[in-house]
Design a protein around this motif. Structure first.
Motif, PDB file in Angstrom:
ATOM      1  N   ASP A 156       0.811  -1.221   0.000  1.00 19.16           N
ATOM      2  CA  ASP A 156       0.000   0.000   0.000  1.00 19.16           C
ATOM      3  C   ASP A 156       0.842   1.268   0.000  1.00 19.16           C
ATOM      4  O   ASP A 156       0.302   2.362  -0.041  1.00 19.16           O
ATOM      5  CB  ASP A 156      -0.937   0.001   1.212  1.00 19.16           C
ATOM      6  N   HIS A 157       2.171   1.135   0.062  1.00 20.02           N
ATOM      7  CA  HIS A 157       3.098   2.280  -0.045  1.00 20.02           C
ATOM      8  C   HIS A 157       2.865   3.317   1.038  1.00 20.02           C
ATOM      9  O   HIS A 157       3.162   4.490   0.839  1.00 20.02           O
ATOM     10  CB  HIS A 157       2.976   2.951  -1.413  1.00 20.02           C
ATOM     11  N   THR A 158       2.300   2.901   2.161  1.00 21.07           N
ATOM     12  CA  THR A 158       2.083   3.880   3.222  1.00 21.07           C
ATOM     13  C   THR A 158       3.389   4.393   3.795  1.00 21.07           C
ATOM     14  O   THR A 158       3.473   5.514   4.285  1.00 21.07           O
ATOM     15  CB  THR A 158       1.235   3.262   4.341  1.00 21.07           C
ATOM     16  N   ASP A 159       4.435   3.535   3.714  1.00 22.17           N
ATOM     17  CA  ASP A 159       5.711   3.964   4.257  1.00 22.17           C
ATOM     18  C   ASP A 159       6.567   4.666   3.228  1.00 22.17           C
ATOM     19  O   ASP A 159       7.680   5.089   3.520  1.00 22.17           O
ATOM     20  CB  ASP A 159       6.480   2.745   4.815  1.00 22.17           C
ATOM     21  N   GLU A 160       6.055   4.792   1.997  1.00 24.76           N
ATOM     22  CA  GLU A 160       6.845   5.444   0.950  1.00 24.76           C
ATOM     23  C   GLU A 160       6.696   6.950   1.072  1.00 24.76           C
ATOM     24  O   GLU A 160       5.578   7.471   1.156  1.00 24.76           O
ATOM     25  CB  GLU A 160       6.372   4.995  -0.420  1.00 24.76           C
ATOM     26  N   PRO A 161       7.759   7.710   1.092  1.00 27.10           N
ATOM     27  CA  PRO A 161       7.644   9.166   1.234  1.00 27.10           C
ATOM     28  C   PRO A 161       6.976   9.774   0.023  1.00 27.10           C
ATOM     29  O   PRO A 161       7.161   9.337  -1.105  1.00 27.10           O
ATOM     30  CB  PRO A 161       9.114   9.625   1.360  1.00 27.10           C
ATOM     31  N   GLN A 162       6.159  10.810   0.281  1.00 27.23           N
ATOM     32  CA  GLN A 162       5.465  11.512  -0.790  1.00 27.23           C
ATOM     33  C   GLN A 162       6.455  12.360  -1.590  1.00 27.23           C
ATOM     34  O   GLN A 162       7.368  12.967  -1.030  1.00 27.23           O
ATOM     35  CB  GLN A 162       4.374  12.422  -0.211  1.00 27.23           C
ATOM     36  N   ALA A 163       6.230  12.385  -2.912  1.00 29.91           N
ATOM     37  CA  ALA A 163       7.066  13.234  -3.762  1.00 29.91           C
ATOM     38  C   ALA A 163       6.779  14.695  -3.465  1.00 29.91           C
ATOM     39  O   ALA A 163       5.679  15.093  -3.141  1.00 29.91           O
ATOM     40  CB  ALA A 163       6.801  12.930  -5.232  1.00 29.91           C
ATOM     41  N   SER A 164       7.790  15.532  -3.549  1.00 34.35           N
ATOM     42  CA  SER A 164       7.627  16.950  -3.272  1.00 34.35           C
ATOM     43  C   SER A 164       6.863  17.614  -4.395  1.00 34.35           C
ATOM     44  O   SER A 164       6.638  17.037  -5.455  1.00 34.35           O
ATOM     45  CB  SER A 164       9.005  17.610  -3.112  1.00 34.35           C
ATOM     46  N   VAL A 165       6.438  18.864  -4.147  1.00 27.41           N
ATOM     47  CA  VAL A 165       5.667  19.591  -5.152  1.00 27.41           C
ATOM     48  C   VAL A 165       6.462  19.758  -6.433  1.00 27.41           C
ATOM     49  O   VAL A 165       5.907  19.815  -7.515  1.00 27.41           O
ATOM     50  CB  VAL A 165       5.242  20.965  -4.600  1.00 27.41           C
ATOM     51  N   SER A 166       7.734  19.857  -6.327  1.00 27.81           N
ATOM     52  CA  SER A 166       8.585  19.906  -7.516  1.00 27.81           C
ATOM     53  C   SER A 166       9.792  19.019  -7.239  1.00 27.81           C
ATOM     54  O   SER A 166      10.674  19.381  -6.466  1.00 27.81           O
ATOM     55  CB  SER A 166       9.022  21.340  -7.824  1.00 27.81           C
ATOM     56  N   ALA A 167       9.763  17.822  -7.811  1.00 25.68           N
ATOM     57  CA  ALA A 167      10.811  16.854  -7.502  1.00 25.68           C
ATOM     58  C   ALA A 167      12.141  17.228  -8.124  1.00 25.68           C
ATOM     59  O   ALA A 167      13.117  16.526  -7.940  1.00 25.68           O
ATOM     60  CB  ALA A 167      10.386  15.468  -7.988  1.00 25.68           C
ATOM     61  N   THR A 168      12.196  18.305  -8.886  1.00 22.44           N
ATOM     62  CA  THR A 168      13.469  18.737  -9.453  1.00 22.44           C
ATOM     63  C   THR A 168      14.413  19.125  -8.323  1.00 22.44           C
ATOM     64  O   THR A 168      14.053  19.929  -7.470  1.00 22.44           O
ATOM     65  CB  THR A 168      13.261  19.943 -10.381  1.00 22.44           C
ATOM     66  N   PRO A 169      15.601  18.570  -8.261  1.00 16.44           N
ATOM     67  CA  PRO A 169      16.539  18.948  -7.198  1.00 16.44           C
ATOM     68  C   PRO A 169      16.805  20.444  -7.233  1.00 16.44           C
ATOM     69  O   PRO A 169      17.101  21.019  -8.274  1.00 16.44           O
ATOM     70  CB  PRO A 169      17.788  18.124  -7.526  1.00 16.44           C
ATOM     71  N   ARG A 170      16.701  21.077  -6.087  1.00 19.24           N
ATOM     72  CA  ARG A 170      16.847  22.519  -6.026  1.00 19.24           C
ATOM     73  C   ARG A 170      17.344  22.917  -4.654  1.00 19.24           C
ATOM     74  O   ARG A 170      17.235  22.159  -3.682  1.00 19.24           O
ATOM     75  CB  ARG A 170      15.523  23.224  -6.346  1.00 19.24           C
ATOM     76  N   GLY A 171      17.893  24.098  -4.583  1.00 17.33           N
ATOM     77  CA  GLY A 171      18.355  24.658  -3.335  1.00 17.33           C
ATOM     78  C   GLY A 171      17.997  26.129  -3.255  1.00 17.33           C
ATOM     79  O   GLY A 171      17.847  26.806  -4.281  1.00 17.33           O
ATOM     80  N   GLU A 172      17.826  26.636  -2.031  1.00 12.99           N
ATOM     81  CA  GLU A 172      17.409  28.011  -1.821  1.00 12.99           C
ATOM     82  C   GLU A 172      18.363  28.700  -0.866  1.00 12.99           C
ATOM     83  O   GLU A 172      18.955  28.063   0.015  1.00 12.99           O
ATOM     84  CB  GLU A 172      15.987  28.059  -1.248  1.00 12.99           C
ATOM     85  N   ALA A 173      18.476  30.014  -1.037  1.00 13.86           N
ATOM     86  CA  ALA A 173      19.285  30.838  -0.146  1.00 13.86           C
ATOM     87  C   ALA A 173      18.702  32.243  -0.146  1.00 13.86           C
ATOM     88  O   ALA A 173      18.246  32.743  -1.185  1.00 13.86           O
ATOM     89  CB  ALA A 173      20.746  30.862  -0.582  1.00 13.86           C
ATOM     90  N   VAL A 174      18.700  32.878   1.032  1.00 10.74           N
ATOM     91  CA  VAL A 174      18.089  34.197   1.188  1.00 10.74           C
ATOM     92  C   VAL A 174      19.019  35.067   2.018  1.00 10.74           C
ATOM     93  O   VAL A 174      19.633  34.602   2.991  1.00 10.74           O
ATOM     94  CB  VAL A 174      16.716  34.090   1.874  1.00 10.74           C
ATOM     95  N   SER A 175      19.125  36.342   1.617  1.00  9.50           N
ATOM     96  CA  SER A 175      19.867  37.338   2.391  1.00  9.50           C
ATOM     97  C   SER A 175      19.008  38.589   2.484  1.00  9.50           C
ATOM     98  O   SER A 175      17.868  38.624   2.018  1.00  9.50           O
ATOM     99  CB  SER A 175      21.214  37.647   1.734  1.00  9.50           C
TER     100      SER A 175
END
Length: 550
Positions: free
Chosen positions: A33-52
């Motif tokens: 039933d994949h209950t233990d499978e993590p949900q895919a993110s809203v955008s599975a494209t690998p990305r990183g964020e930074a703010v100043s």
């Protein structure tokens, strides 16, 4: 015979049991039933964020390259023409700016997968900042043909069921014939079949998860999440032209909201009316159409007054009398001219007789002219024809309005106020389409009009697209003040339930709706009284587009 039949029945029973065991193991292989499978993110494209304090950066991995989006933190305005230097695992590198405003960096080292730490140095005009960013990328799958071999779920189920049935027959035969070797062999085959399903279940799901992520990466799109927030990738934010501002609480003059409508400037508009009743006739160029620009003094048409039978009889009688007097005076003038040559009549008498004759002829000509000459309709001011339904042959009454002329570049606004307005010099007005107009106070009346006082304002600036009689809302500042947060009207969105709310920019690619209580401030801004705290980033442009994201 009975013993043989019993052996066959036992064999079939064991085969059925083995088949059921295989079917039980099959769903565990095909997909729990994949209950233990993590949900895919809203955008599975690998990305990183930074703010100043100055910049907001999002790095998106796309295959063997990275797209870097740099925006102003306060306004979300894309930073273009900047100089970027990225510290990568392979050393410093300089990305190239793309037509869409992103900065692209070749990244062949992304194929190794795992955690990648980058340091981006940004220099834009007189600002310099350093932002660290981390990207998590999955390792690329093996290119071996065996690793990519996949069985169809239906075919795999058929093979498992068939194998279970055959294994059951072998077990039954081995038990009935007491051959231990066959029993062991059949059991090993049955266990290995089920174990193969579980083994595939154990190691194959990682690859399936990667396939799901890769398929999700193929297209980035804005979407509304289960918690109500809206995820908008930076590439989509550029398309939506989203802008934001940092909220700040201050005191602002309280505004009175009045209903109003546009009226012509009294000094630049006028009516074309008929002084007498009669029949309309067009000028040589025809009647002017609606919207035609005319000059002051232009003849727009004619009115020919009708003559009644009694009036015509009186005019003919008067003409006969004048003709008789003219004939008598003509003879007198002729006789005086003969006598004046011998000195019997003075020159003065002769001149008086000639003047009397000339006066009688003028009176006779004016009566004839009155019968045939119509009254011209003259434009009192310059402008355009705003109203007018003149038709050749139409009968108009005295004081009838034939044309209404308005100068479209000089318009006023008449507002109705239920309170006396004092000390007003300027105001603003908004049309139904959201257009803002700057107004200048001209005066207010003293007589009530439906329990209200008319207040006049002149429109300053461009009046193109406005028309007389158009309704609008007039915002007049008062002496009272209120404390709140001023935001543009484009920030305010009204939901289907009538509730007003704004979108807060909570992350580089996330926006959260906030319910607010707002009041009108001026033609371009509203005052938020509650719902948003100072120092928050609120979407000032593109909020309507976020509301339509589903």
């Amino acid at each position: 015979m009975f013993r043989k039949f019993r052996r066959i029945s036992c064999a079939i029973a064991v085969a059925v049991v083995a088949t059921c065991a295989t079917l039980t193991a099959t769903p565990a292989h095909e997909g729990h039933d994949h209950t233990d499978e993590p949900q895919a993110s809203v955008s599975a494209t690998p990305r990183g964020e930074a703010v100043s304090a100055e910049f907001e950066l999002v790095a998106v991995a796309r295959g063997d390259s990275i797209d870097i989006y740099v925006d102003r933190f306060a306004t979300n305005e894309p930073v273009t023409g900047a100089s970027l230097v990225v510290e990568t695992p392979a050393g410093p590198a300089t990305p190239s700016e793309q037509p869409d405003g992103a900065y692209r960096l070749p990244a062949p080292w992304l194929s190794k997968g795992g955690r990648t730490d980058l340091v981006v140095s940004i220099t834009a005009k007189n600002l310099t900042d350093i932002l660290p960013v981390t990207i998590e990328t999955p390792a690329q799958k093996s290119s071996s043909p065996v690793a990519h071999l996949e069985w169809s779920p239906v075919l795999r189920t058929i093979l498992l069921v068939g194998g279970g049935f055959i294994a059951g027959l072998l077990v039954a035969a081995a038990v009935l014939r007491r051959r231990l070797a066959l029993v062991v062999l059949a059991c090993m085959a049955l266990v290995s079949g089920a174990g193969e399903g579980n083994a595939h279940e154990g190691h194959g799901h990682e690859e399936e998860k990667e396939q799901v992520a890769i398929r999700a990466n193929s297209e980035e799109r804005a979407q509304r999440l289960s918690d109500g927030t809206v995820f908008v990738p930076k590439s989509i934010q550029r398309i939506f032209a989203l802008r934001s501002l940092v909220t700040e609480k201050a005191r602002h003059p309280k505004v009175a909201e009045l209903p109003g409508r546009i009226i012509p400037d009294p000094a630049a508009s006028g009516y074309v009316q008929s002084a007498v009743g009669g029949r309309l006739s067009a000028s040589p160029d025809g009647f002017p159409r609606l919207g035609t620009r005319v000059k002051q003094g232009d003849i727009l048409g004619y009115v020919t007054p009708p003559l009644q039978a009694i009036d015509l009889s009186d005019m003919r009688q008067r003409q006969g009398e004048l003709d008789q007097q003219i004939s008598i005076v003509e003879r007198r003038v002729a006789r005086y001219e003969q006598l004046a040559a011998g000195g019997a009549v003075s020159r003065t008498q002769l001149e008086e007789a000639r003047l009397e004759l000339e006066g009688l002829r003028d009176r006779r000509a004016s009566i004839e002219k009155a019968r045939r000459e119509p009254e011209p309709l003259v434009a009192p001011v310059a402008g355009v024809i705003a109203e007018g339904t003149a038709v050749a042959g139409q009968i108009v009454q005295p004081s009838s309005i034939v044309f209404n002329i308005v100068d479209p570049s000089r318009l006023w606004v008449e507002a109705l106020s239920f309170e006396t307005i004092e000390g007003v010099k300027t105001a603003r007005a908004t049309t139904y389409s959201g257009r803002s107009l700057e107004l200048e106070y001209r005066g207010a009346g003293f007589a009530d009009r439906s329990q209200s006082v008319p207040v006049h304002f002149s429109i300053i600036g461009d009046t193109a697209g406005l028309r007389a009689g158009q309704f609008l809302t007039v915002l007049v500042p008062t002496r009272d003040e209120k404390e709140g947060i001023a935001v543009p009207r484009t920030s305010l969105v009204r939901g289907s339930n009538g509730q007003d709310f704004v979108y807060e920019h909570v992350g580089p690619e996330r926006f959260a709706p906030r319910s607010v209580r707002a009041e009108p401030l001026d033609g371009e801004n509203v005052l938020i009284m509650s719902g948003v705290a100072p120092g928050k980033r609120i979407v000032s442009q593109g909020a309507e587009l976020l509301e339509h994201v589903r």
